[in-house]
Design a protein around this motif. Sequence first.
Motif, PDB file in Angstrom:
ATOM      1  N   SER A 274      59.189 -14.304  32.212  1.00 18.85           N
ATOM      2  CA  SER A 274      58.727 -15.121  31.079  1.00 18.85           C
ATOM      3  C   SER A 274      58.468 -14.258  29.860  1.00 18.85           C
ATOM      4  CB  SER A 274      57.440 -15.867  31.455  1.00 18.85           C
ATOM      5  OG  SER A 274      57.616 -16.632  32.629  1.00 18.85           O
ATOM      6  N   LEU A 275      58.514 -14.893  28.704  1.00 17.04           N
ATOM      7  CA  LEU A 275      58.229 -14.245  27.430  1.00 17.04           C
ATOM      8  C   LEU A 275      57.192 -15.080  26.695  1.00 17.04           C
ATOM      9  CD1 LEU A 275      59.303 -11.807  25.701  1.00 17.04           C
ATOM     10  CD2 LEU A 275      60.710 -13.491  24.496  1.00 17.04           C
ATOM     11  N   VAL A 276      56.149 -14.423  26.191  1.00 19.59           N
ATOM     12  CA  VAL A 276      55.103 -15.108  25.432  1.00 19.59           C
ATOM     13  C   VAL A 276      54.980 -14.448  24.064  1.00 19.59           C
ATOM     14  CG1 VAL A 276      52.706 -15.868  25.351  1.00 19.59           C
ATOM     15  CG2 VAL A 276      53.850 -15.596  27.573  1.00 19.59           C
ATOM     16  N   LEU A 277      55.183 -15.215  23.002  1.00 19.03           N
ATOM     17  CA  LEU A 277      54.978 -14.753  21.635  1.00 19.03           C
ATOM     18  C   LEU A 277      53.705 -15.410  21.109  1.00 19.03           C
ATOM     19  CD1 LEU A 277      58.630 -15.139  20.286  1.00 19.03           C
ATOM     20  CD2 LEU A 277      57.541 -13.073  21.159  1.00 19.03           C
ATOM     21  N   THR A 278      52.802 -14.594  20.594  1.00 17.22           N
ATOM     22  CA  THR A 278      51.487 -15.094  20.177  1.00 17.22           C
ATOM     23  C   THR A 278      51.178 -14.667  18.755  1.00 17.22           C
ATOM     24  OG1 THR A 278      50.641 -14.923  22.448  1.00 17.22           O
ATOM     25  CG2 THR A 278      49.016 -15.080  20.682  1.00 17.22           C
TER      26      THR A 278
ATOM     27  N   HIS B 193      51.557 -10.841  18.978  1.00 20.09           N
ATOM     28  CA  HIS B 193      51.674 -10.256  20.310  1.00 20.09           C
ATOM     29  C   HIS B 193      53.016 -10.618  20.928  1.00 20.09           C
ATOM     30  CE1 HIS B 193      47.049  -9.974  21.155  1.00 20.09           C
ATOM     31  NE2 HIS B 193      47.349  -9.662  19.909  1.00 20.09           N
ATOM     32  N   LEU B 194      53.584  -9.676  21.673  1.00 20.06           N
ATOM     33  CA  LEU B 194      54.746  -9.920  22.507  1.00 20.06           C
ATOM     34  C   LEU B 194      54.382  -9.518  23.926  1.00 20.06           C
ATOM     35  CD1 LEU B 194      57.769 -10.454  23.128  1.00 20.06           C
ATOM     36  CD2 LEU B 194      58.200  -8.068  22.487  1.00 20.06           C
ATOM     37  N   GLN B 195      54.486 -10.468  24.874  1.00 18.75           N
ATOM     38  CA  GLN B 195      54.210 -10.199  26.280  1.00 18.75           C
ATOM     39  C   GLN B 195      55.429 -10.562  27.110  1.00 18.75           C
ATOM     40  OE1 GLN B 195      49.833 -12.029  25.703  1.00 18.75           O
ATOM     41  NE2 GLN B 195      50.370 -11.694  27.831  1.00 18.75           N
ATOM     42  N   ALA B 196      55.760  -9.690  28.073  1.00 15.40           N
ATOM     43  CA  ALA B 196      56.898  -9.920  28.934  1.00 15.40           C
ATOM     44  C   ALA B 196      56.523  -9.578  30.366  1.00 15.40           C
ATOM     45  CB  ALA B 196      58.102  -9.085  28.486  1.00 15.40           C
ATOM     46  N   GLY B 197      56.869 -10.462  31.287  1.00 13.27           N
ATOM     47  CA  GLY B 197      56.567 -10.251  32.699  1.00 13.27           C
ATOM     48  C   GLY B 197      56.900 -11.499  33.489  1.00 13.27           C
TER      49      GLY B 197
ATOM     50  N   GLU C  78      47.516 -16.712  40.718  1.00 19.49           N
ATOM     51  CA  GLU C  78      48.448 -15.814  40.026  1.00 19.49           C
ATOM     52  C   GLU C  78      47.830 -14.435  39.914  1.00 19.49           C
ATOM     53  OE1 GLU C  78      51.467 -16.649  36.634  1.00 19.49           O
ATOM     54  OE2 GLU C  78      49.475 -16.461  35.722  1.00 19.49           O
ATOM     55  N   ASN C  79      48.657 -13.414  40.141  1.00 21.38           N
ATOM     56  CA  ASN C  79      48.212 -12.023  40.093  1.00 21.38           C
ATOM     57  C   ASN C  79      49.372 -11.216  39.525  1.00 21.38           C
ATOM     58  OD1 ASN C  79      47.073  -9.507  40.541  1.00 21.38           O
ATOM     59  ND2 ASN C  79      46.301 -10.052  42.569  1.00 21.38           N
ATOM     60  N   THR C  80      49.354 -10.921  38.223  1.00 23.23           N
ATOM     61  CA  THR C  80      50.538 -10.334  37.596  1.00 23.23           C
ATOM     62  C   THR C  80      50.156  -9.397  36.462  1.00 23.23           C
ATOM     63  OG1 THR C  80      52.702 -10.889  36.643  1.00 23.23           O
ATOM     64  CG2 THR C  80      50.822 -12.182  35.887  1.00 23.23           C
ATOM     65  N   ILE C  81      51.087  -8.501  36.121  1.00 28.03           N
ATOM     66  CA  ILE C  81      50.931  -7.576  34.998  1.00 28.03           C
ATOM     67  C   ILE C  81      52.069  -7.818  34.024  1.00 28.03           C
ATOM     68  CG2 ILE C  81      50.950  -5.160  34.272  1.00 28.03           C
ATOM     69  CD1 ILE C  81      49.646  -4.428  36.901  1.00 28.03           C
ATOM     70  N   GLN C  82      51.745  -7.895  32.728  1.00 33.99           N
ATOM     71  CA  GLN C  82      52.752  -8.110  31.694  1.00 33.99           C
ATOM     72  C   GLN C  82      52.728  -6.966  30.682  1.00 33.99           C
ATOM     73  OE1 GLN C  82      52.928 -12.492  30.330  1.00 33.99           O
ATOM     74  NE2 GLN C  82      50.842 -12.251  31.059  1.00 33.99           N
ATOM     75  N   PHE C  83      53.912  -6.568  30.226  1.00 33.70           N
ATOM     76  CA  PHE C  83      54.021  -5.623  29.123  1.00 33.70           C
ATOM     77  C   PHE C  83      53.454  -6.281  27.861  1.00 33.70           C
ATOM     78  CE2 PHE C  83      56.484  -4.641  25.272  1.00 33.70           C
ATOM     79  CZ  PHE C  83      56.162  -3.296  25.110  1.00 33.70           C
ATOM     80  N   LEU C  84      52.775  -5.494  27.006  1.00 27.22           N
ATOM     81  CA  LEU C  84      52.127  -6.031  25.821  1.00 27.22           C
ATOM     82  C   LEU C  84      52.378  -5.131  24.615  1.00 27.22           C
ATOM     83  CD1 LEU C  84      50.064  -7.934  24.363  1.00 27.22           C
ATOM     84  CD2 LEU C  84      48.263  -6.405  25.213  1.00 27.22           C
ATOM     85  N   MET C  85      52.829  -5.746  23.525  1.00 24.78           N
ATOM     86  CA  MET C  85      52.932  -5.058  22.239  1.00 24.78           C
ATOM     87  C   MET C  85      52.168  -5.875  21.203  1.00 24.78           C
ATOM     88  SD  MET C  85      56.262  -3.802  20.007  1.00 24.78           S
ATOM     89  CE  MET C  85      56.865  -5.470  19.710  1.00 24.78           C
ATOM     90  N   VAL C  86      51.359  -5.198  20.378  1.00 23.38           N
ATOM     91  CA  VAL C  86      50.525  -5.864  19.368  1.00 23.38           C
ATOM     92  C   VAL C  86      50.832  -5.268  17.992  1.00 23.38           C
ATOM     93  CG1 VAL C  86      48.176  -6.368  18.600  1.00 23.38           C
ATOM     94  CG2 VAL C  86      48.686  -6.251  21.052  1.00 23.38           C
ATOM     95  N   TRP C  87      51.079  -6.150  17.028  1.00 22.53           N
ATOM     96  CA  TRP C  87      51.243  -5.748  15.636  1.00 22.53           C
ATOM     97  C   TRP C  87      50.117  -6.379  14.840  1.00 22.53           C
ATOM     98  CZ3 TRP C  87      54.894  -8.510  11.744  1.00 22.53           C
ATOM     99  CH2 TRP C  87      54.772  -7.892  10.486  1.00 22.53           C
ATOM    100  N   ARG C  88      49.277  -5.532  14.237  1.00 27.06           N
ATOM    101  CA  ARG C  88      48.142  -6.005  13.443  1.00 27.06           C
ATOM    102  C   ARG C  88      48.440  -5.876  11.953  1.00 27.06           C
ATOM    103  NH1 ARG C  88      43.205  -3.136  16.826  1.00 27.06           N
ATOM    104  NH2 ARG C  88      43.002  -4.773  18.418  1.00 27.06           N
ATOM    105  N   LEU C  89      48.088  -6.901  11.204  1.00 21.52           N
ATOM    106  CA  LEU C  89      48.257  -6.883   9.753  1.00 21.52           C
ATOM    107  C   LEU C  89      46.999  -6.358   9.083  1.00 21.52           C
ATOM    108  CD1 LEU C  89      50.046 -10.288   9.093  1.00 21.52           C
ATOM    109  CD2 LEU C  89      51.047  -8.057   9.573  1.00 21.52           C
TER     110      LEU C  89
END
Length: 263
Positions: free
Chosen positions: A50-54, A33-37, A252-263
């Motif tokens: 912030s950037l979150v890599l999961t 996952h890549l999240q940005a917000g 906290e009350n926020t929306i983050q962009f989300l991209m998911v890559w599934r194997l």
Amino acid sequence: MPKLLFACLGRIAVLIGVLIAATSAASAQTEFHLQAGKLRNPFAQKSVESLVLTVQQASQWKLGDSFFFLDYIVDRKRDGFNDRDFYAEWYPTLSIGKLKQTEARLGPISDVAFIAGINMSADAKVLKFLPGLRASWDIPGFLFLNTDLTAYIDRNFGVKKDGAPKEGNSFTFDVNWAAPFGIGEQAFAIMGHMEYIGSRSNELGGRYDGSILAQPQFVWDVGQAIANEPNQILLGFEYQYWRNKLGTDEDENTIQFLMVWRL
């Protein structure tokens, strides 16, 4: 007596975890996952880009299943919060129905399982054990719907070791789900979780009020739409609501962009 009970529950959590780790998974799905917000620093009372890599994996084994994720978090502000930090959770389960080799069904509940959660944070030196029970629900439209009731056993390193304060023990209640649906030829899903953690004290003499963390995600299967490759590349957003974030009275009350890559 309560201390002894929590200690025993913690050991049970570890034993279940070791048992599952030693057993090969029958099937697994790995995601990146890549999240940005903007995420809020509740101690500085500021929201920072912030950037979150999961990386996360959901798997099944002979007598249950397992869910694990590891977050790498970085933001634009060098303030000691979310500065290249790691956070992880693992939730292995042991199915009562599979142990008995029969359905543990009760009305809409399709199965009941023992769960042994572990929460870990690197920078804050946080360690929690969450042993308890999971009910899996058979509800039309849901790929899965679980409700988890667990203890929340503190094993933080404490302020003497430059970590988060040691805390009293408490409990959690979590609802987690995935609900895929289609509109025309397009595939979508709503997934995520919502949890409540009960109030507790800390070693500095303070008290944390109960907190609510909700993280629903809405995603579109862009891989299927563009390349006719379903269930691989998803785009969408995550809405995060966190009441009393990290033991503070900040919300906290926020929306983050989300991209998911599934194997």
